[in-house]
Design an enzyme around this catalytic site. Structure first.
Site, PDB file in Angstrom:
ATOM      1  N   HIS A 157       7.784  -8.889  -9.693  1.00 26.33           N
ATOM      2  CA  HIS A 157       7.619  -9.885  -8.624  1.00 26.33           C
ATOM      3  C   HIS A 157       6.927  -9.302  -7.394  1.00 26.33           C
ATOM      4  O   HIS A 157       6.491 -10.039  -6.534  1.00 26.33           O
ATOM      5  CB  HIS A 157       8.990 -10.461  -8.247  1.00 26.33           C
ATOM      6  CG  HIS A 157       9.568 -11.313  -9.342  1.00 26.33           C
ATOM      7  ND1 HIS A 157       9.579 -12.677  -9.295  1.00 26.33           N
ATOM      8  CD2 HIS A 157      10.113 -10.973 -10.535  1.00 26.33           C
ATOM      9  CE1 HIS A 157      10.119 -13.158 -10.416  1.00 26.33           C
ATOM     10  NE2 HIS A 157      10.458 -12.143 -11.177  1.00 26.33           N
ATOM     11  N   ASP A 364       2.611  -8.450  -0.138  1.00 27.09           N
ATOM     12  CA  ASP A 364       3.629  -9.293  -0.775  1.00 27.09           C
ATOM     13  C   ASP A 364       3.191  -9.641  -2.182  1.00 27.09           C
ATOM     14  O   ASP A 364       2.003  -9.914  -2.403  1.00 27.09           O
ATOM     15  CB  ASP A 364       3.841 -10.578   0.037  1.00 27.09           C
ATOM     16  CG  ASP A 364       5.296 -11.010   0.052  1.00 27.09           C
ATOM     17  OD1 ASP A 364       5.994 -10.761  -0.944  1.00 27.09           O
ATOM     18  OD2 ASP A 364       5.729 -11.603   1.057  1.00 27.09           O
TER      19      ASP A 364
HETATM   20  C1  G6P Z   1      12.388  -9.647  -3.523  1.00 24.03           C
HETATM   21  C2  G6P Z   1      12.525  -8.886  -4.814  1.00 24.03           C
HETATM   22  C3  G6P Z   1      13.725  -9.420  -5.592  1.00 24.03           C
HETATM   23  C4  G6P Z   1      14.950  -9.371  -4.739  1.00 24.03           C
HETATM   24  C5  G6P Z   1      14.733 -10.137  -3.445  1.00 24.03           C
HETATM   25  C6  G6P Z   1      15.923 -10.053  -2.496  1.00 24.03           C
HETATM   26  O1  G6P Z   1      12.052 -10.971  -3.773  1.00 24.03           O
HETATM   27  O2  G6P Z   1      11.350  -8.980  -5.585  1.00 24.03           O
HETATM   28  O3  G6P Z   1      13.959  -8.662  -6.759  1.00 24.03           O
HETATM   29  O4  G6P Z   1      16.071  -9.893  -5.409  1.00 24.03           O
HETATM   30  O5  G6P Z   1      13.604  -9.613  -2.794  1.00 24.03           O
HETATM   31  O6  G6P Z   1      16.302  -8.722  -2.306  1.00 24.03           O
HETATM   32  P1  G6P Z   1      17.770  -8.228  -2.601  1.00 24.03           P
HETATM   33  O7  G6P Z   1      17.712  -6.747  -2.466  1.00 24.03           O
HETATM   34  O8  G6P Z   1      18.624  -8.893  -1.570  1.00 24.03           O
HETATM   35  O9  G6P Z   1      18.131  -8.698  -3.999  1.00 24.03           O
END
Ligand code: G6P
Length: 486
Positions: A157, A364
């Protein structure tokens, strides 16, 4: 086919719960519909033997959600350590912020191996596994080690950086070799794909032909699958949400003043400091815009235990108060700054209220806020998106006002331009963006990836999988309560 989707963070099926980040929120509606089993972290850790995964399982649409307690001894080294202090900064080209110890790397590998063992419980003869994101680069290799022969897909992602940056991650070679256990690797943009393939051919010396890498694991197809949203559903949500109490209160408080909105996790990749500096510059250069436009900046705290995030939070709070102190009036606050999360429903209404959406990350993967801002607009009077050219979304949303987030003057000028754009131009730009969103929905993304994954091994699938480790009689509990998840 029986699909098992894996991600570190998962989401439960509630539109009114605050969402923390693009991935889980984006996946929820499609996974719910697909009948897949979604496996991820419960947000809790557990002491004891790594050989005994503990999962809570609940129904999720036509499928199920399985939330695993991760091993206490390795969680910090895996999540705050290697995943978010080595891989995340590298993937966002912040080599200066890479911090990694040998212990963190070992914990990361332990958690990947733990997840692989836990997944065997969900394997059926027709299963395909689809692993999400940088937390699990080595999970495919661990599954192969356990004898899994089923199709393995991986989607990243985040961006994938230039070779020189990823080479700054300790054990990069071992990790990227392990990634080649996947049959299909998906990226958000063609730049990410090219960077990855460049590394594989130059650093690993492997053959790459037509996006297919040949390694000791066999063939890995590498391709672009830009993630989308459900624009029609989001538009309906936004139209309804304007009567939500939070949204009505915001509108009333504006007194005819215009609004710009930014919604981000509090993360250094999001370019928040530069954005606030650009608004500061705009109010200084165009004093007529003082009192006529304010910025609502939602910055949801994230990964607070990591030093770089704590530092950013303090720096940003100081900067916002400084700018407000200099430009504010007794009855006007230039920046409304909120450190909390909002539900998708409320966000949809806030986006529709704002004449300008500012999405200006330094780097991003995609940035779904940009897509949601567009989908939320009133077709008769749409707002303007100011978008960083370094967000994956800029490839599709090329009729947004594209900016370089490092150019503070340029951003200040562009935001001022957005605020005075005539209706005709706003509508033309918005309609072109909506066409792109309709062509690349989240449903399309999901279906395209799953179809491609099924094709990868269709010619190579041998007999039924022979598990080296049989499914264990772990304590799998079905629960209905949602109160224990954070
Ligand atoms: C981004 C990453 C995700 C992640 C999200 C929130 O979108 O690509 O994998 O889950 O951020 O981050 P966190 O560490 O809170 O899961």
């Amino acid at each position: 086919m029986n699909l098992v989707v894996v991600s570190n963070r998962v989401a439960r099926g509630k539109a009114n719960e605050p969402m923390t980040g693009g991935l889980a929120a984006a996946l929820l509606p499609v996974v719910e519909k697909s009948g897949a089993i979604w496996v991820g972290s419960s947000g809790r850790v557990r002491d004891g033997s790594l050989k005994e995964p503990f999962a809570e399982i609940e129904a999720l649409g036509a499928g199920a959600l399985a939330m695993l307690d991760l091993p206490a001894a390795h969680y910090g080294g895996y999540y705050e350590g290697f995943a978010n202090s080595a891989l995340w900064p590298a993937l966002h080209s912040r080599s200066d912020l890479i911090r990694a110890s040998q212990g963190d790397y070992l914990s990361y590998r332990e958690v990947n191996a733990f997840m692989a063992r836990a997944l065997l419980r969900f394997q059926k003869p027709d299963t395909a596994f689809w692993i999400q994101d940088y937390h699990f680069l080595a999970l495919g290799a661990e599954l192969r080690d356990l004898g899994v022969t089923r199709p393995l897909g991986f989607f990243l992602h985040t961006p994938w950086p230039a070779r020189a940056v990823i080479e700054g991650v300790p054990h990069h070679r071992e990790l990227i070799e392990a990634m080649l256990a996947y049959d299909l690797i998906g990226f958000q943009t063609s730049d990410d794909c090219e960077n990855f393939l460049g590394y594989v051919s130059s650093d690993l010396g492997l053959e790459v032909a037509d996006g297919v890498v040949t390694s000791s694991f066999g063939k890995t197809r590498v391709a672009v699958f830009p993630i989308g949203i459900d624009p029609e559903k989001f538009a309906q949500q936004a139209a309804k949400a304007v009567s939500h109490p939070d949204v009505s209160r915001l509108r009333r408080s504006l007194n005819g003043e215009k609004l710009a909105i930014g919604v981000d996790r509090l993360d250094y990749s999001k370019g928040l400091i530069n954005r606030i500096n650009a608004f500061d510059r705009m109010w200084t250069e165009h004093p007529a815009l003082q009192r006529t436009v304010s910025l609502l900046q939602i910055a949801t705290p994230s990964r607070g235990a990591i030093e770089a995030y704590g530092n950013l939070q303090s720096e940003l709070a100081k900067l916002v108060s400084d700018v407000n102190g200099r430009h504010g009036e007794v009855d006007w606050t230039p920046i409304r700054y909120l450190n909390k999360g909002f539900s998708q429903t409320v966000l949809a209404g806030l986006y529709r209220t704002a004449q300008v959406g500012v999405v200006t990350p330094l780097q991003d993967g995609m940035n779904l806020v940009a897509k949601e801002y567009v989908a939320a607009q009133n077709p008769a009077d749409p707002g303007v998106l100011v978008l960083s050219k370094f967000a994956g979304a800029a490839n599709e949303l090329d009729t947004a006002l594209l900016v370089n987030p490092n150019d503070i003057d340029g951003m200040a000028r562009t935001i001022a331009t957005a605020l005075s754009m005539p209706l005709n131009e706003r509508r033309l730009r918005w309609e072109a963006m909506m066409d792109k969103l309709r062509a690349g929905t989240i449903q399309r993304w999901f279906a395209d990836f799953v179809d491609a994954l099924q094709e990868t091994r269709s010619d190579r699938c041998g007999p039924e999988p022979q598990l080296l480790v049989p499914p264990a009689p772990w304590p799998l509990r079905s629960v209905n309560s949602s109160s224990r998840y954070h």
